[in-house]
Design a protein around this motif. Structure first.
Motif, PDB file in Angstrom:
ATOM      1  N   ASP A 270      24.571  44.808  36.154  1.00  0.00           N
ATOM      2  CA  ASP A 270      25.177  44.848  37.393  1.00  0.00           C
ATOM      3  C   ASP A 270      26.052  43.606  37.744  1.00  0.00           C
ATOM      4  N   VAL A 271      27.062  43.292  36.805  1.00  0.00           N
ATOM      5  CA  VAL A 271      27.394  41.865  37.077  1.00  0.00           C
ATOM      6  C   VAL A 271      29.019  41.961  36.615  1.00  0.00           C
ATOM      7  N   SER A 272      29.651  41.391  37.651  1.00  0.00           N
ATOM      8  CA  SER A 272      31.395  41.261  37.504  1.00  0.00           C
ATOM      9  C   SER A 272      31.576  39.744  37.124  1.00  0.00           C
ATOM     10  N   VAL A 273      32.536  39.608  36.179  1.00  0.00           N
ATOM     11  CA  VAL A 273      32.674  38.157  35.806  1.00  0.00           C
ATOM     12  C   VAL A 273      34.310  38.161  36.176  1.00  0.00           C
ATOM     13  N   VAL A 274      34.656  37.141  36.996  1.00  0.00           N
ATOM     14  CA  VAL A 274      36.180  37.049  37.303  1.00  0.00           C
ATOM     15  C   VAL A 274      36.373  35.710  36.519  1.00  0.00           C
ATOM     16  N   VAL A 275      37.578  35.951  35.647  1.00  0.00           N
ATOM     17  CA  VAL A 275      38.071  34.712  34.809  1.00  0.00           C
ATOM     18  C   VAL A 275      39.620  34.597  35.332  1.00  0.00           C
ATOM     19  N   LEU A 276      39.695  33.296  35.726  1.00  0.00           N
ATOM     20  CA  LEU A 276      40.944  32.836  36.351  1.00  0.00           C
ATOM     21  C   LEU A 276      41.773  31.985  35.171  1.00  0.00           C
ATOM     22  N   THR A 277      42.882  32.557  35.035  1.00  0.00           N
ATOM     23  CA  THR A 277      43.781  31.582  34.131  1.00  0.00           C
ATOM     24  C   THR A 277      45.155  31.612  34.639  1.00  0.00           C
ATOM     25  N   TRP A 278      45.716  30.415  33.875  1.00  0.00           N
ATOM     26  CA  TRP A 278      47.200  30.262  34.097  1.00  0.00           C
ATOM     27  C   TRP A 278      47.707  29.758  32.761  1.00  0.00           C
ATOM     28  N   GLU A 279      48.756  30.437  32.327  1.00  0.00           N
ATOM     29  CA  GLU A 279      49.318  29.895  31.183  1.00  0.00           C
ATOM     30  C   GLU A 279      48.589  29.527  29.716  1.00  0.00           C
ATOM     31  N   ASP A 280      47.498  30.457  29.674  1.00  0.00           N
ATOM     32  CA  ASP A 280      46.529  29.797  28.594  1.00  0.00           C
ATOM     33  C   ASP A 280      45.887  31.186  28.211  1.00  0.00           C
ATOM     34  N   PHE A 281      46.447  31.935  26.995  1.00  0.00           N
ATOM     35  CA  PHE A 281      45.975  33.193  26.521  1.00  0.00           C
ATOM     36  C   PHE A 281      44.789  32.916  25.419  1.00  0.00           C
ATOM     37  N   GLU A 282      44.931  31.886  24.622  1.00  0.00           N
ATOM     38  CA  GLU A 282      43.824  31.597  23.493  1.00  0.00           C
ATOM     39  C   GLU A 282      42.444  31.250  24.112  1.00  0.00           C
ATOM     40  N   ARG A 283      42.324  30.337  25.078  1.00  0.00           N
ATOM     41  CA  ARG A 283      40.922  29.860  25.788  1.00  0.00           C
ATOM     42  C   ARG A 283      40.602  31.088  26.768  1.00  0.00           C
TER      43      ARG A 283
ATOM     44  N   LEU B 176      48.143  30.918  42.782  1.00  0.00           N
ATOM     45  CA  LEU B 176      47.671  30.922  44.116  1.00  0.00           C
ATOM     46  C   LEU B 176      46.961  29.684  44.331  1.00  0.00           C
ATOM     47  N   GLY B 177      46.478  29.043  43.159  1.00  0.00           N
ATOM     48  CA  GLY B 177      45.506  27.870  43.342  1.00  0.00           C
ATOM     49  C   GLY B 177      44.378  28.654  42.975  1.00  0.00           C
ATOM     50  N   TYR B 178      42.928  27.685  42.882  1.00  0.00           N
ATOM     51  CA  TYR B 178      41.914  27.883  42.308  1.00  0.00           C
ATOM     52  C   TYR B 178      41.107  28.968  43.250  1.00  0.00           C
ATOM     53  N   ALA B 179      40.985  28.768  44.506  1.00  0.00           N
ATOM     54  CA  ALA B 179      40.231  29.388  45.434  1.00  0.00           C
ATOM     55  C   ALA B 179      40.813  30.918  45.799  1.00  0.00           C
ATOM     56  N   LYS B 180      42.039  30.848  45.863  1.00  0.00           N
ATOM     57  CA  LYS B 180      42.705  32.275  46.332  1.00  0.00           C
ATOM     58  C   LYS B 180      42.828  32.921  45.030  1.00  0.00           C
ATOM     59  N   GLY B 181      43.113  32.416  44.036  1.00  0.00           N
ATOM     60  CA  GLY B 181      43.021  33.053  42.808  1.00  0.00           C
ATOM     61  C   GLY B 181      41.714  33.597  42.360  1.00  0.00           C
ATOM     62  N   MET B 182      40.587  33.030  42.640  1.00  0.00           N
ATOM     63  CA  MET B 182      39.300  33.777  42.371  1.00  0.00           C
ATOM     64  C   MET B 182      39.019  34.791  43.482  1.00  0.00           C
ATOM     65  N   ASN B 183      39.369  34.431  45.045  1.00  0.00           N
ATOM     66  CA  ASN B 183      39.157  35.771  45.798  1.00  0.00           C
ATOM     67  C   ASN B 183      40.032  36.770  45.476  1.00  0.00           C
ATOM     68  N   LEU B 184      41.280  36.683  44.967  1.00  0.00           N
ATOM     69  CA  LEU B 184      41.905  37.948  44.445  1.00  0.00           C
ATOM     70  C   LEU B 184      41.199  38.761  43.368  1.00  0.00           C
ATOM     71  N   GLY B 185      40.566  38.117  42.499  1.00  0.00           N
ATOM     72  CA  GLY B 185      39.667  38.586  41.345  1.00  0.00           C
ATOM     73  C   GLY B 185      38.474  39.245  42.003  1.00  0.00           C
ATOM     74  N   VAL B 186      37.925  38.414  42.996  1.00  0.00           N
ATOM     75  CA  VAL B 186      36.729  39.164  43.673  1.00  0.00           C
ATOM     76  C   VAL B 186      37.039  40.130  44.281  1.00  0.00           C
ATOM     77  N   ARG B 187      38.152  40.624  45.056  1.00  0.00           N
ATOM     78  CA  ARG B 187      38.526  41.646  45.679  1.00  0.00           C
ATOM     79  C   ARG B 187      38.370  42.928  44.577  1.00  0.00           C
ATOM     80  N   HIS B 188      38.688  42.644  43.272  1.00  0.00           N
ATOM     81  CA  HIS B 188      38.664  43.649  42.297  1.00  0.00           C
ATOM     82  C   HIS B 188      37.377  43.756  41.733  1.00  0.00           C
ATOM     83  N   ALA B 189      36.403  42.967  41.990  1.00  0.00           N
ATOM     84  CA  ALA B 189      34.951  43.344  41.378  1.00  0.00           C
ATOM     85  C   ALA B 189      34.349  44.372  41.921  1.00  0.00           C
ATOM     86  N   THR B 190      33.286  44.861  41.459  1.00  0.00           N
ATOM     87  CA  THR B 190      32.872  46.176  41.983  1.00  0.00           C
ATOM     88  C   THR B 190      31.246  46.119  41.759  1.00  0.00           C
ATOM     89  N   ARG B 191      30.985  45.084  41.275  1.00  0.00           N
ATOM     90  CA  ARG B 191      29.302  45.158  41.158  1.00  0.00           C
ATOM     91  C   ARG B 191      28.763  43.863  42.108  1.00  0.00           C
TER      92      ARG B 191
END
Length: 166
Positions: free
Chosen positions: A2-15, A62-77
């Motif tokens: 029951d865990v969602s993991v939000v991964v924030l990225t910018w210009e970095d596919f490999e990592r 969006l920067g770190y905080a707003k980018g993470m908040n965007l991801g959290v809005r899509h998390a369902t767990r």
């Protein structure tokens, strides 16, 4: 799990790909593309389709905080882990963090952070108060460990957060 993991990225596919592929089966993965160029966004989108992760794109960084908040809005767990994209997750780490949140006195769980060479890179510190600031400025913090700005994770007021369960 029951865990969602939000991964924030910018210009970095490999990592980002390394991070996503290191996550355990059964977690919901939300990859937030924080305004990357179209070519990188295309690679991220394809990787998400292949791994079953949710791809969320912001047209601008969006920067770190707003980018993470965007991801959290899509998390369902009920448990959400906020992850930098350069993290490689060791087996059992997500389960251990989620288990710590079962204690009602715990609001966030932080793991130890290790460098690629295995060295400890967990950062912690104290909030800057008048006593801490004066001790730091005068050198008294060298004698009075409790008044140091840098602290052990057990004594810290804050911890670095490249992988935080909330």
């Amino acid at each position: 799990m029951d865990v969602s993991v939000v991964v924030l990225t910018w210009e970095d596919f490999e990592r980002t790909q390394g991070c996503v592929r290191s996550l355990p089966d059964g977690v919901e993965v939300v990859v937030v593309d924080n305004g990357s160029a179209e070519a990188i966004g295309d690679k991220l989108r394809a990787m998400c389709a292949e791994t079953g992760a949710t791809y969320v794109r912001s047209p601008v960084n969006l920067g770190y905080a707003k980018g993470m908040n965007l991801g959290v809005r899509h998390a369902t767990r009920p448990v959400v882990v906020l992850s930098n994209n350069d993290i490689v997750v060791h087996p059992g780490a997500v389960e251990r963090l989620a288990a710590r949140l079962a204690d009602p006195a715990v609001g966030a769980a932080f793991p130890g952070v290790r460098g690629a060479d295995g060295s400890d890179q967990t950062a912690a510190g104290r909030f800057l108060t008048i006593p801490v600031g004066l001790a730091h400025a005068t050198g008294l913090s060298l004698l009075l460990r409790g008044l140091r700005i840098v602290a052990t994770p057990e004594r810290g007021d804050w911890l670095s957060g490249p992988f935080v369960a909330i």
